[in-house]
Design an enzyme around this catalytic site. Structure first.
Site, mmCIF file in Angstrom:
data_model
loop_
_atom_site.group_PDB
_atom_site.id
_atom_site.type_symbol
_atom_site.label_atom_id
_atom_site.label_comp_id
_atom_site.label_asym_id
_atom_site.label_seq_id
_atom_site.Cartn_x
_atom_site.Cartn_y
_atom_site.Cartn_z
ATOM 1 N N SER A 5 108.557 21.048 -40.832
ATOM 2 C CA SER A 5 107.390 20.288 -40.678
ATOM 3 C C SER A 5 107.067 19.344 -41.732
ATOM 4 C CB SER A 5 106.173 20.947 -40.528
ATOM 5 O OG SER A 5 105.436 21.209 -41.102
ATOM 6 N N ASP A 29 115.670 19.688 -46.561
ATOM 7 C CA ASP A 29 115.089 19.539 -45.611
ATOM 8 C C ASP A 29 115.063 17.821 -44.723
ATOM 9 O OD1 ASP A 29 114.878 21.667 -45.523
ATOM 10 O OD2 ASP A 29 112.782 21.770 -45.990
HETATM 11 P P1 ADP Z 1 107.402 24.003 -43.090
HETATM 12 O O1 ADP Z 1 107.789 22.301 -43.880
HETATM 13 O O2 ADP Z 1 107.982 24.786 -43.642
HETATM 14 O O3 ADP Z 1 106.507 23.636 -41.925
HETATM 15 P P2 ADP Z 1 105.529 23.269 -45.478
HETATM 16 O O4 ADP Z 1 104.361 24.086 -46.535
HETATM 17 O O5 ADP Z 1 105.991 22.748 -46.300
HETATM 18 O O6 ADP Z 1 105.590 24.059 -44.033
HETATM 19 O O7 ADP Z 1 104.627 22.226 -44.730
HETATM 20 C C1 ADP Z 1 103.328 22.033 -43.881
HETATM 21 C C2 ADP Z 1 102.261 21.391 -44.017
HETATM 22 O O8 ADP Z 1 102.603 19.531 -44.210
HETATM 23 C C3 ADP Z 1 101.462 21.901 -43.704
HETATM 24 O O9 ADP Z 1 100.324 23.035 -43.961
HETATM 25 C C4 ADP Z 1 100.344 20.161 -43.700
HETATM 26 O O10 ADP Z 1 100.109 19.535 -44.890
HETATM 27 C C5 ADP Z 1 101.841 19.267 -43.446
HETATM 28 N N1 ADP Z 1 101.884 18.751 -42.285
HETATM 29 C C6 ADP Z 1 103.156 19.425 -41.051
HETATM 30 N N2 ADP Z 1 102.898 19.079 -40.159
HETATM 31 C C7 ADP Z 1 101.626 17.894 -39.870
HETATM 32 C C8 ADP Z 1 101.164 17.025 -39.062
HETATM 33 N N3 ADP Z 1 101.271 17.258 -37.707
HETATM 34 N N4 ADP Z 1 99.773 16.703 -39.071
HETATM 35 C C9 ADP Z 1 99.552 17.359 -40.159
HETATM 36 N N5 ADP Z 1 99.691 17.978 -41.660
HETATM 37 C C10 ADP Z 1 101.303 18.533 -41.133
HETATM 38 MG MG MG Z 2 108.558 22.267 -46.371
#
Ligand code: ADP
Ligand code: MG
Length: 398
Positions: free
Chosen positions: A139, A187
């Protein structure tokens, strides 16, 4: 009966982001862009050694509604968080802002740092996503990449494949330097450069891509993502420790060690690493590189069903040699295989997150039920099931 989370159509994701933009900022955005999350078919924990991996984009994405203005202000809102973050453009720097706004504000900072754009603009940005956070589906890269493409298009920076490579580099800088999280570029390359119906054979040192067809439906197959809902915890140090372990053993060995035909046991002997953790990490890297090559050859030959055993072998290696799996991941893999999946493995950094399973189309229901029941019986969180059809890269939706 367990169900699969249906992907939200890109235009609906975009509408939600635009609606949030109106609610929070009382005006309309210049446009809305989306970028997808990703799964990795094979090639786990080897991207940062510069080896080849095989990721593809998911039909789940992050939408950003963006408006450029001339004030020294950044305002960032997300449907996933209550507060609007607001700050001066000139105050963004390594480590600031903190938390999720860093993944947004860090991008224009990095694009300016690398001269992709001339100066850091004033921006209002509203975010809405269907990529579950912290599920190993990236994400963070989806968010950064949507922001990067939006800014590039609004400022006339290149967005062809070479331009997208540059943007991926900028997103990595944003995540490493402003958000302070370790990420290697795989990614972001997927979010910005994926193609529908294809997996990417991505060289993580040159970032060259060979696109390989993955027509699952034609082969009567499906890939299923099982989100264990046990979030991977990148910040807890497990991932960083494994990563530095792999980097350490790898720097002593090098790419030449894995040319075709080399005997892996011989390489391990020559490396003379006496710490079992280092030996395991090295064995994982060496065998995973081989598995990527084997899966690429099978895909080129159109033998999709035969890749299953390599996925399962990858999981065993991640679990036993690199030791980055978890109870939830092992439970989901075992239950999927027990229900007849052709292969299954954890994806992402590990210590929680998601599993990818290759199943026959007519076995999907059975697999879902088996995995759900196994989690329930073991007292683990109820998993979610997501579609994993290879999807397209970041683009403007309105
Ligand atoms: P992954 O990339 O595997 O989902 P990560 O820890 O690398 O996990 O990234 C997740 C982080 O990205 C969240 O904790 C947040 O800070 C940010 N993030 C992801 N999606 C959103 C969203 N829809 N709105 C705000 N922040 C987001
Ligand atoms: Mg990530």
């Amino acid at each position: 009966m367990a169900t699969r989370v249906k992907p939200v159509a890109p235009e609906h994701l975009g509408e939600r982001a635009a609606d949030l933009f109106g609610e929070r900022f009382g005006t309309v955005p210049d446009g809305v862009w989306i970028a997808p999350g990703r799964a990795n078919l094979i090639g786990e924990h080897i991207d940062y050694t510069g080896a080849k991996t095989m990721p593809f984009a998911l039909p789940y994405a992050t939408a950003v509604a963006v408006r450029v203005h001339s004030h020294d202000r950044l305002r960032v809102a997300s449907t996933a968080y209550e507060d609007v973050w607001e700050g001066a453009v000139s105050e963004v720097e390594p480590g600031h802002p903190n938390g999720w706004p860093a993944y947004v504000a860090g991008v224009p900072w990095a694009m300016t740092y690398h001269d992709t754009i001339a100066r850091m603009p004033g921006l209002d940005i509203a975010v809405h996503s269907s990529v579950p956070e912290g599920a190993g589906l990236s994400s963070s890269a989806a968010l950064e990449s949507a922001v990067a493409l939006a800014i590039a298009e609004l400022f006339g920076a290149a967005t062809d494949d070479a331009g997208r490579r540059t943007l991926a580099r900028d997103c990595v800088t944003a995540e490493n330097i402003v958000a302070g999280a370790a990420t290697g570029g795989m990614d972001q390359s997927v979010a910005l450069r994926a193609r529908q119906g294809r997996v990417m054979l991505l060289d993580c040192s040159s970032f060259a891509v060979e696109y390989l067809s993955l027509d699952l439906a034609a082969a009567g197959l499906a890939l299923l993502v099982i989100n264990t809902n046990a979030p991977h915890r990148l910040v807890d140090g497990g991932y960083a420790l494994r990563r530095s372990t792999v980097e350490r053993v790898w720097s002593g060995i090098g790419r030449a060690a894995v040319s075709e035909g080399t005997d892996i046991d011989e390489v391990l002997r020559r490396a003379a690493v006496d710490d079992p953790m280092l030996t395991g990490a090295l064995r994982h890297v060496l065998t995973e590189i081989r598995r990527v090559d084997a899966v690429a050859a099978l895909l080129r030959a159109g033998e999709l069903a035969a890749i299953g055993s390599h996925l399962t072998a990858s999981h065993a290696s991640l679990r036993d040699d690199l030791v980055v799996s978890s109870v939830e991941l092992d439970c989901a893999v075992a239950a999927a295989l027990a229900a007849g999946a052709l292969g299954a493995r954890m994806i992402g950094g590990g210590f929680g997150g998601s599993v990818l399973a290759l199943v026959r189309l007519d076995h999907i229901g059975l697999t879902l039920e088996s995995v759900r029941r196994a989690a329930h019986d073991a007292g683990l969180p109820e998993p979610d099931f997501l579609h994993a059809t290879p999807s397209g890269a970041a683009r403007r939706v309105c």
